[in-house]
Design a protein around this motif. Structure first.
Motif, short mmCIF file in Angstrom:
data_model
loop_
_atom_site.label_atom_id
_atom_site.label_comp_id
_atom_site.label_asym_id
_atom_site.label_seq_id
_atom_site.Cartn_x
_atom_site.Cartn_y
_atom_site.Cartn_z
N MET A 1 3.73 1.33 -1.82
CA MET A 1 4.74 1.93 -0.92
C MET A 1 5.62 0.50 -0.34
O MET A 1 4.94 -0.64 -0.28
CB MET A 1 4.19 2.49 0.42
N SER A 2 6.89 0.55 -0.41
CA SER A 2 7.84 -0.66 0.10
C SER A 2 8.20 -0.20 1.33
O SER A 2 8.67 1.17 1.70
CB SER A 2 8.80 -0.86 -0.81
N ASP A 3 8.78 -1.39 2.20
CA ASP A 3 9.35 -1.12 3.42
C ASP A 3 10.91 -1.44 3.09
O ASP A 3 11.52 -1.30 2.00
CB ASP A 3 8.92 -2.31 4.37
N ALA A 4 11.67 -1.55 4.32
CA ALA A 4 13.05 -1.69 4.09
C ALA A 4 13.54 -2.69 3.38
O ALA A 4 14.69 -2.80 2.83
CB ALA A 4 13.69 -1.60 5.68
N SER A 5 12.88 -3.97 3.29
CA SER A 5 13.41 -4.91 2.58
C SER A 5 13.04 -5.00 1.04
O SER A 5 13.21 -5.74 0.49
CB SER A 5 12.81 -6.06 3.12
N GLY A 6 12.35 -3.93 0.81
CA GLY A 6 11.89 -3.67 -0.70
C GLY A 6 10.47 -4.57 -1.19
O GLY A 6 10.06 -4.35 -2.19
N SER B 1 1.45 -3.73 2.84
CA SER B 1 -0.29 -3.99 2.96
C SER B 1 -0.70 -2.58 2.88
O SER B 1 -0.18 -1.51 3.44
CB SER B 1 -0.51 -4.83 3.69
N ARG B 2 -1.91 -2.50 2.43
CA ARG B 2 -2.92 -1.43 2.33
C ARG B 2 -2.99 -0.78 3.81
O ARG B 2 -2.77 0.40 3.98
CB ARG B 2 -4.34 -1.57 1.77
N ARG B 3 -3.23 -1.89 4.82
CA ARG B 3 -3.36 -1.45 6.25
C ARG B 3 -2.24 -0.88 6.95
O ARG B 3 -2.14 0.03 7.39
CB ARG B 3 -3.80 -2.53 6.92
N HIS B 4 -0.84 -1.40 6.56
CA HIS B 4 0.06 -1.03 7.07
C HIS B 4 0.43 0.50 6.37
O HIS B 4 1.03 1.21 7.10
CB HIS B 4 1.49 -1.82 7.06
N THR C 1 1.02 6.30 6.99
CA THR C 1 0.57 7.53 6.72
C THR C 1 -0.36 8.35 7.69
O THR C 1 0.06 9.64 7.87
CB THR C 1 -0.57 7.46 5.40
N VAL C 2 -0.87 7.69 8.52
CA VAL C 2 -1.38 8.44 9.82
C VAL C 2 -0.60 9.11 10.66
O VAL C 2 -0.54 10.05 10.96
CB VAL C 2 -2.47 7.55 10.48
N ILE C 3 0.59 8.35 10.97
CA ILE C 3 1.78 8.65 11.64
C ILE C 3 2.38 9.79 11.24
O ILE C 3 2.66 10.74 11.78
CB ILE C 3 2.71 7.48 12.01
N ALA C 4 2.47 9.72 9.92
CA ALA C 4 3.16 10.85 9.14
C ALA C 4 2.29 12.15 9.36
O ALA C 4 3.00 13.07 9.55
CB ALA C 4 3.32 10.57 7.67
#
Length: 495
Positions: free
Chosen positions: A1-6, A10-13, A18-21
């Motif tokens: 999975m990538s963030d806004a910057s591409g 990290s696995r933790r983030h 995923t938990v929030i989703a």
């Protein structure tokens, strides 16, 4: 999975996101599946009931589908889910849950956009706080998994926002064509969202002519599919649902028959909550300063809908999604200010403060929203139909004193037994003269006005002595009824 910057998360983030989703999906799908509430029941009928009629041949047909003012796009999608679920189970609860889950997954686009578009100065905890705020905000949870055109259209716009931030280095043309298709589907589902669609189009394309051409090409493809081909197949004429809708609601002013409110009607609803509304307005502006596009889109929706005489809370769902994102950013920004300028020792705790502020805001918002009783509205009607659908001796059902649009219809009942509604009018007209015809279709045939029935569903009051009360289900909120009760005819089936 990538963030806004591409860059890769990290696995933790990724796990936290995923938990929030999952939390977001749970609060959108589980309450309505367990409590059986009906938010905007007359609109839900436009889609679930027609999908049921398409797959199983039974359903209530409102005037919109006699006049052809609605597109079959959303009912066809729901019908596909219903058909697949019917291969595995005969329970309506299964296909309702599946449809809501799919719609709920679409709503996660709002949550991810809140994380993805968070200002770079936010810490990861701050970005997660903004995403969590969108995930659990009560109004977004209430509407997020509903089969409403404004809800689905909003989520398609947010998916376009997600695609815009992706890095399609060698496929940029396809990226913007896809965005154009998404905007076209959103437009066709809810033409009232044209103003924010123009704003988002300008945000995506700016002064880049190539992008405008690609988005325009995708938009044309989307309109060709749903406006020309789909309408020609379902209504016999391209663009029929669009022009029929404009003719009914603009030319003949049918929407005003359902009630009108002055221009400032939406804002006047906040009078009772102005102590809470004033700080929220400040937070909106603070969030807008960091990421103005969401505040701008939200205000465009609010202002454009304010000039429409007929107003409903559901119309503001798109504005709520955009503004809640801005509100989340405002909360996180305040936490950063406090940590940086007020107490330097708390600088590392800005994320925790943001999460605490998010929690308080959600509790306050829920306490305000819960007063309207939306979480249990008309649940008694749905529970009554679910209770009798498995009755082996059922030959017919009469519904008295309860609007057909408040029952859940055949999509909830899901049984080939006639239902006779005393609110179904064969010949009725709007003040403008447009026919207001409602019919009940059973196994593909129009149901007569009277017939044999041995079960009556009505309000909790004394009824004909020929009937014996079986069970009652409580209502909540502003449904107008105390209880919905099931009555059995003592002598069995009779007209």
């Amino acid at each position: 999975m990538s963030d806004a910057s591409g860059t890769r998360l990290s696995r933790r983030h990724a796990l936290i996101l995923t938990v929030i989703a999952c939390l977001a999906l749970a609060v959108r799908v589980l309450p309505i599946s367990l409590l059986h509430y009906q938010a905007a029941p007359d609109e839900i009928f436009q889609y679930y009931e027609q999908a049921h009629r398409l797959v199983f041949g039974s359903g209530i047909v409102p005037w919109e589908y006699h006049e052809g003012t609605r597109s079959w796009l959303l009912p066809i999608v729901l019908a596909g889910v219903m058909y697949v679920c019917s291969l595995f189970s005969d329970s309506p609860q299964i296909y309702f849950f599946a449809c809501r889950a799919i719609l709920g997954v679409l709503s996660l686009s709002v949550v991810y956009v809140a994380y993805q578009y968070a200002p770079p100065r936010f810490s990861e905890a701050g970005r997660f706080a903004a995403a969590l705020f969108c995930a659990l905000f009560p109004y977004l949870a209430l509407f997020g998994a509903l089969a409403l055109t404004e809800v689905v259209a909003t989520h398609l716009i947010f998916i376009a926002f997600i695609l815009f931030r992706q890095r399609w280095v060698r496929r940029a043309p396809l990226q913007f064509v896809t965005i154009g298709v998404l905007l076209a589907l959103a437009f066709w589902l809810r033409i009232q969202l044209t103003p924010p669609l123009l704003v988002t189009g300008a945000y995506f394309c700016g002064l880049n002519v190539a992008r405008w051409w690609r988005v325009g090409a995708g938009f044309a493809v989307g309109i060709l599919l749903v406006g020309v081909i789909l309408d020609a197949i379902t209504w016999g004429v391209p663009f029929h649902s669009l022009w029929a809708n404009i003719h009914a609601n603009v030319v003949m002013d049918v929407s005003s028959s359902f009630g009108t409110t002055r221009v400032l009607g939406y804002l006047s609803e906040l009078r009772d909550y102005w102590p809470a509304a004033m700080p929220l307005a400040l937070l909106f502006f603070i969030g807008a300063a960091r990421q103005p596009i969401f505040f701008l889109c939200g205000m465009v929706v609010l202002l454009s809908h304010s000039f429409v005489p007929h107003k409903e809370l559901r119309f503001l769902y798109p504005a709520l999604c955009f503004l809640v994102v801005s509100l989340g950013y405002g909360i996180v920004e305040i936490a950063l200010w406090v940590a940086r300028f007020r107490w330097a020792r708390l600088q590392g705790a800005s994320g925790a403060m943001a999460l605490a502020a998010v929690s308080v805001s959600i509790v306050v918002a829920f306490s305000i929203q819960a007063k309207t009783g939306d979480w249990v509205r008309n649940s008694g009607n749905v529970l009554a139909l679910l209770d009798i659908r498995t009755d082996p001796h059922l030959c017919g059902v009469a519904v008295q004193g309860i609007g057909w649009w408040e029952t859940g219809g055949y999509a909830t009942f899901h049984r080939e037994v006639p239902i006779f509604f005393d609110t179904v009018q064969r010949v009725d007209y709007f003040p403008s003269g447009l026919p207001r015809v409602t019919t009940v279709i059973l196994n593909g045939q129009e149901l007569g006005e009277t017939g044999p029935y041995n079960v009556l569903i009505a309000e909790a009051k004394s009824v004909d002595p020929a009937f014996r009360k079986r069970q009652c289900f409580p209502h909540g909120g502003e449904s107008g009824l105390a209880e919905t009760c099931i009555y059995d005819r003592v002598s069995g089936c009779a007209p």
